[in-house]
Design a protein around this motif. Structure first.
Motif, PDB file in Angstrom:
ATOM      1  N   PHE A 125      40.580  29.383  39.728  1.00 47.95           N
ATOM      2  CA  PHE A 125      40.886  30.817  39.802  1.00 47.95           C
ATOM      3  C   PHE A 125      39.591  31.623  39.736  1.00 47.95           C
ATOM      4  CE2 PHE A 125      44.425  28.626  37.786  1.00 47.95           C
ATOM      5  CZ  PHE A 125      45.492  29.057  38.543  1.00 47.95           C
ATOM      6  N   SER A 126      39.601  32.761  40.401  1.00 47.75           N
ATOM      7  CA  SER A 126      38.449  33.648  40.253  1.00 47.75           C
ATOM      8  C   SER A 126      38.720  34.541  39.040  1.00 47.75           C
ATOM      9  CB  SER A 126      38.246  34.475  41.533  1.00 47.75           C
ATOM     10  OG  SER A 126      39.422  35.168  41.865  1.00 47.75           O
ATOM     11  N   VAL A 127      37.673  34.748  38.229  1.00 48.55           N
ATOM     12  CA  VAL A 127      37.892  35.474  36.968  1.00 48.55           C
ATOM     13  C   VAL A 127      36.810  36.527  36.738  1.00 48.55           C
ATOM     14  CG1 VAL A 127      38.555  35.183  34.544  1.00 48.55           C
ATOM     15  CG2 VAL A 127      38.528  33.198  36.039  1.00 48.55           C
ATOM     16  N   ALA A 128      37.251  37.703  36.307  1.00 48.13           N
ATOM     17  CA  ALA A 128      36.320  38.775  35.950  1.00 48.13           C
ATOM     18  C   ALA A 128      36.348  38.935  34.434  1.00 48.13           C
ATOM     19  CB  ALA A 128      36.751  40.077  36.615  1.00 48.13           C
ATOM     20  N   GLY A 129      35.180  39.221  33.867  1.00 46.21           N
ATOM     21  CA  GLY A 129      35.098  39.393  32.413  1.00 46.21           C
ATOM     22  C   GLY A 129      34.569  40.767  32.062  1.00 46.21           C
ATOM     23  N   VAL A 171      38.971  46.623  36.045  1.00 51.52           N
ATOM     24  CA  VAL A 171      40.410  46.684  36.333  1.00 51.52           C
ATOM     25  C   VAL A 171      40.654  46.794  37.839  1.00 51.52           C
ATOM     26  CG1 VAL A 171      42.536  48.016  35.979  1.00 51.52           C
ATOM     27  CG2 VAL A 171      40.973  47.669  34.072  1.00 51.52           C
ATOM     28  N   ILE A 172      39.900  47.664  38.486  1.00 47.79           N
ATOM     29  CA  ILE A 172      40.090  47.873  39.938  1.00 47.79           C
ATOM     30  C   ILE A 172      39.826  46.577  40.713  1.00 47.79           C
ATOM     31  CG2 ILE A 172      39.109  49.067  41.961  1.00 47.79           C
ATOM     32  CD1 ILE A 172      38.752  51.534  40.142  1.00 47.79           C
ATOM     33  N   GLY A 173      38.937  45.744  40.175  1.00 47.75           N
ATOM     34  CA  GLY A 173      38.565  44.513  40.875  1.00 47.75           C
ATOM     35  C   GLY A 173      39.576  43.379  40.752  1.00 47.75           C
ATOM     36  N   LEU A 174      40.731  43.618  40.120  1.00 45.38           N
ATOM     37  CA  LEU A 174      41.698  42.521  39.916  1.00 45.38           C
ATOM     38  C   LEU A 174      42.865  42.580  40.891  1.00 45.38           C
ATOM     39  CD1 LEU A 174      41.871  42.644  35.994  1.00 45.38           C
ATOM     40  CD2 LEU A 174      40.579  41.022  37.400  1.00 45.38           C
ATOM     41  N   ASP A 175      43.362  41.382  41.257  1.00 47.07           N
ATOM     42  CA  ASP A 175      44.573  41.244  42.078  1.00 47.07           C
ATOM     43  C   ASP A 175      45.750  41.951  41.428  1.00 47.07           C
ATOM     44  OD1 ASP A 175      43.847  39.548  44.133  1.00 47.07           O
ATOM     45  OD2 ASP A 175      44.303  37.711  42.992  1.00 47.07           O
ATOM     46  N   MET A 212      37.075  44.987  49.373  1.00 43.54           N
ATOM     47  CA  MET A 212      36.467  44.258  48.244  1.00 43.54           C
ATOM     48  C   MET A 212      37.349  43.083  47.821  1.00 43.54           C
ATOM     49  SD  MET A 212      35.041  45.926  44.724  1.00 43.54           S
ATOM     50  CE  MET A 212      36.445  45.758  43.639  1.00 43.54           C
ATOM     51  N   GLU A 213      36.724  41.919  47.622  1.00 44.23           N
ATOM     52  CA  GLU A 213      37.500  40.752  47.214  1.00 44.23           C
ATOM     53  C   GLU A 213      37.969  40.894  45.764  1.00 44.23           C
ATOM     54  OE1 GLU A 213      37.076  35.940  47.378  1.00 44.23           O
ATOM     55  OE2 GLU A 213      35.373  37.213  47.913  1.00 44.23           O
ATOM     56  N   LYS A 214      39.223  40.545  45.549  1.00 42.00           N
ATOM     57  CA  LYS A 214      39.778  40.747  44.203  1.00 42.00           C
ATOM     58  C   LYS A 214      39.764  39.449  43.395  1.00 42.00           C
ATOM     59  CE  LYS A 214      41.362  45.001  45.075  1.00 42.00           C
ATOM     60  NZ  LYS A 214      41.063  46.197  44.354  1.00 42.00           N
ATOM     61  N   TYR A 215      39.766  39.610  42.083  1.00 42.21           N
ATOM     62  CA  TYR A 215      39.736  38.459  41.170  1.00 42.21           C
ATOM     63  C   TYR A 215      41.145  38.193  40.633  1.00 42.21           C
ATOM     64  CZ  TYR A 215      34.720  38.243  41.509  1.00 42.21           C
ATOM     65  OH  TYR A 215      33.456  38.072  41.993  1.00 42.21           O
ATOM     66  N   ASN A 216      41.459  36.884  40.441  1.00 42.69           N
ATOM     67  CA  ASN A 216      42.819  36.500  40.024  1.00 42.69           C
ATOM     68  C   ASN A 216      43.141  36.892  38.586  1.00 42.69           C
ATOM     69  OD1 ASN A 216      42.118  33.348  41.630  1.00 42.69           O
ATOM     70  ND2 ASN A 216      43.111  35.138  42.540  1.00 42.69           N
ATOM     71  N   TYR A 217      42.166  36.723  37.714  1.00 40.52           N
ATOM     72  CA  TYR A 217      42.396  37.001  36.284  1.00 40.52           C
ATOM     73  C   TYR A 217      41.265  37.849  35.707  1.00 40.52           C
ATOM     74  CZ  TYR A 217      46.330  33.851  35.962  1.00 40.52           C
ATOM     75  OH  TYR A 217      47.566  33.286  36.130  1.00 40.52           O
ATOM     76  N   GLY A 218      41.591  38.607  34.679  1.00 34.88           N
ATOM     77  CA  GLY A 218      40.578  39.362  33.955  1.00 34.88           C
ATOM     78  C   GLY A 218      40.599  38.940  32.495  1.00 34.88           C
ATOM     79  N   VAL A 219      39.424  38.855  31.880  1.00 32.66           N
ATOM     80  CA  VAL A 219      39.354  38.545  30.443  1.00 32.66           C
ATOM     81  C   VAL A 219      38.557  39.655  29.757  1.00 32.66           C
ATOM     82  CG1 VAL A 219      38.499  36.933  28.679  1.00 32.66           C
ATOM     83  CG2 VAL A 219      39.489  36.031  30.800  1.00 32.66           C
ATOM     84  N   VAL A 220      39.153  40.246  28.737  1.00 33.68           N
ATOM     85  CA  VAL A 220      38.459  41.280  27.952  1.00 33.68           C
ATOM     86  C   VAL A 220      38.042  40.658  26.617  1.00 33.68           C
ATOM     87  CG1 VAL A 220      38.661  43.515  26.787  1.00 33.68           C
ATOM     88  CG2 VAL A 220      39.751  43.155  29.013  1.00 33.68           C
TER      89      VAL A 220
END
Ligand SMILES: NC(=O)C1=CN([C@@H]2O[C@H](COP(=O)(O)OP(=O)(O)OC[C@H]3O[C@@H](n4cnc5c(N)ncnc54)[C@H](OP(=O)(O)O)[C@@H]3O)[C@@H](O)[C@H]2O)C=CC1
Ligand SMILES: O=C(CO)[C@H](O)[C@H](O)COP(=O)(O)O
Length: 472
Positions: free
Chosen positions: A27-31, A62-66, A1-9
């Motif tokens: 950057f790739s970002v997950a929210g 969380v699992i999806g982050l670098d 699975m491709e991971k995201y560079n940053y996470g925003v909560v």
């Protein structure tokens, strides 16, 4: 699975926009947000070519982050931050970095740093200013604390922040919770400037009898010169906004009761706690409180009918003097806030670089103004300046504006126009620039009734006098 560079909560006003800004910068970002609607809506604002994903499962997010994970929290200060930390930490692994970018209270940040460090995680407090538009297009960013974690996110922060003369409006603000502290003081200054602008508005409408179109013109002119700043600019625009529900301007339909979320109050409390005089900020906080007494103010206004407000003889001159008074009172507010940072830096061993603080406040943030360029020059000349009013170049500006400030303060007092901010800026300046204050008398009184002792001007040591004992 491709991971995201940053996470925003937290995908509210600030979080969503900061996330898009980070994505715009490559950057790739997950929210993640508790509110599913906000997660669903996230895809609506994604710019072409950017990589953004929303998640309704914290674990998946969380699992999806670098690794090491870099997670930015943009949730309301207080309990929500603790709630996020409690739910997220079980999914984190050692060395992950959590950055609280909300307006958190600095002592909460200290507690969280200790807690997360004990779990082998990095935790940083980071102030962000610029509101919705700033978060999207380039805010001023005030990170502090963990240096190792800071280095990891520094390149991203430099890309997403506002730029002034090609320089990024972000820098390391110091140790521990310095990032939150600097943002808190930023907001205290913000309160003071907003208070002063509202007083200038009152003087112009009640003294010079300007209508809203004319107010727009005055603020437009002010914003084109030495008073150029974000808050003057938005005030100009507010005077242009028509009301959808009536024929008039929106500003005239807004209830005169100001809200507050707490950072201004914290600034005042802090100044009291560590012994720094910031009266214009204090007054700005208390003025918002006083504004809430709407019903009582109406009653009192009927009891104490004010005399008609005089019209100044020379309206052009009056408007100019209001501008000069606002400019100097604003400068004095910055001076108070910056003096608080100097003391806090010593007190809490933050090592706040004042030169960098004013440098990164020049763009992106709510208190940005061209005046900060002069402060930047002053701190470049002397990085340990205790008060900006002691700089020679600044003192020339002050001297050129102090008479208009006195004239306008007098006009307000004589005509019963509330001017708590203007009076307190002038009062602070007068006290700060007086070599001999009358507090020798206070010391005598304290010694008289409480044997608190005093010092003398002509001898070393501590003294106590048996004052008029017959009266005790
Ligand atoms: N608005 C502004 O101009 C500025 C705000 N700030 C600061 O930034 C922070 C965020 O402010 P802002 O964006 O305006 O606030 P918003 O209320 O718009 O957004 C906060 C978001 O966080 C969500 N949230 C709350 N608790 C949790 C949780 N436990 N887990 C996941 N998401 C959660 C909220 O969801 P829900 O709505 O469902 O509760 C909401 O979507 C605050 O600390 C604020 O003081 C800083 C600078 C400027
Ligand atoms: O941090 C901010 C601006 O810099 C926020 O907009 C904050 O909410 C402003 O404070 P208050 O709501 O107390 O006026």
């Amino acid at each position: 699975m491709e991971k995201y560079n940053y996470g925003v909560v937290g995908l509210g006003v600030m979080g969503r926009n900061l996330l898009y800004n980070i994505a715009d910068n490559g950057f790739s970002v997950a929210g993640f947000d508790l509110d599913e609607e906000k997660v669903i809506e996230l895809k609506n604002g994604v710019a072409e070519g950017t990589k953004v994903i929303g998640s309704v499962s914290l674990e998946e997010f969380v699992i999806g982050l670098d690794i090491p994970r870099k997670i930015i929290l943009m949730v309301p200060a207080g309990k929500p931050v603790d709630a996020v930390l409690e739910s997220i930490t079980p999914f984190l692994t050692p060395k992950d970095v959590v950055i609280d970018a909300g307006n958190s209270y600095f002592k909460d940040t200290e507690r969280r740093i200790a807690d997360l460090t004990s779990k082998n995680l990095h935790f940083m407090g980071m102030g962000v200013s610029g509101g919705e538009q700033g978060a999207r297009r380039g805010p001023s960013i005030m990170p502090g604390g963990d240096l190792e974690a800071f280095k990891l996110i520094q390149p991203m922060l430099e890309l997403i922040s506002a730029k002034v003369n090609g320089e990024a409006c972000t820098a390391y603000m110091g140790k521990g919770s310095a990032g939150n502290y600097v943002k808190m003081v930023h907001n205290g200054i913000e309160y003071a400037i907003m208070q002063l602008i509202s007083e200038a508005y009152d003087l112009l409408r009640k003294g010079a009898k300007l209508n809203t179109d004319q107010l727009y013109e005055v603020f437009k002119k002010w914003n084109e010169g030495e008073m150029n700043s974000f808050l003057i600019e938005i005030t100009r625009d507010i005077f242009k906004q028509k009301d959808d529900l009536t024929d008039g301007f929106l500003v005239d339909q807004i209830l005169d009761r100001a809200g507050a979320k707490g950072t201004g109050k914290w600034t005042s409390e802090q100044a009291m706690e560590i012994g720094v005089s910031i009266p214009t900020i204090d007054i700005a906080v208390t003025s918002r409180i006083l504004s809430a007494y709407k019903e009582e103010r109406i009653q009192a206004s009927q009891l104490y009918i004010k005399e008609e407000i005089a019209t100044p003889e020379n309206i052009e001159l009056f408007i100019k003097e209001v501008g000069d008074a606002l400019y100097l009172a604003t400068l004095i507010s910055y001076a108070q806030g910056l003096a608080l940072l100097v003391k806090a830096s010593e007190e809490y061993k933050f090592d706040i670089p004042l030169k960098d603080v004013v440098k990164i406040w020049r763009g992106g943030c709510i208190i940005r103004s061209v005046l900060l360029e002069k402060f930047y020059g002053a701190y470049t000349e002397n990085p340990s300046l205790s008060n900006i009013l002691l700089n020679r170049e600044i003192s020339e500006i002050v001297k050129s504006k102090v008479k208009p400030l006195r004239n306008i303060a007098s006009f307000a007092v004589l005509n019963g126009i509330p001017s708590l901010g203007i009076q307190s800026s002038l009062g602070y300046f007068d006290a700060y620039s007086t070599d001999t204050l009358p507090v020798n008398l206070i010391q005598a009184q304290r010694d008289y009734f409480g044997a608190h002792t005093y010092q003398r001007v002509d001898q070393e040591g501590v003294f106590h006098t048996l004052w008029n004992t017959q009266n005790i």
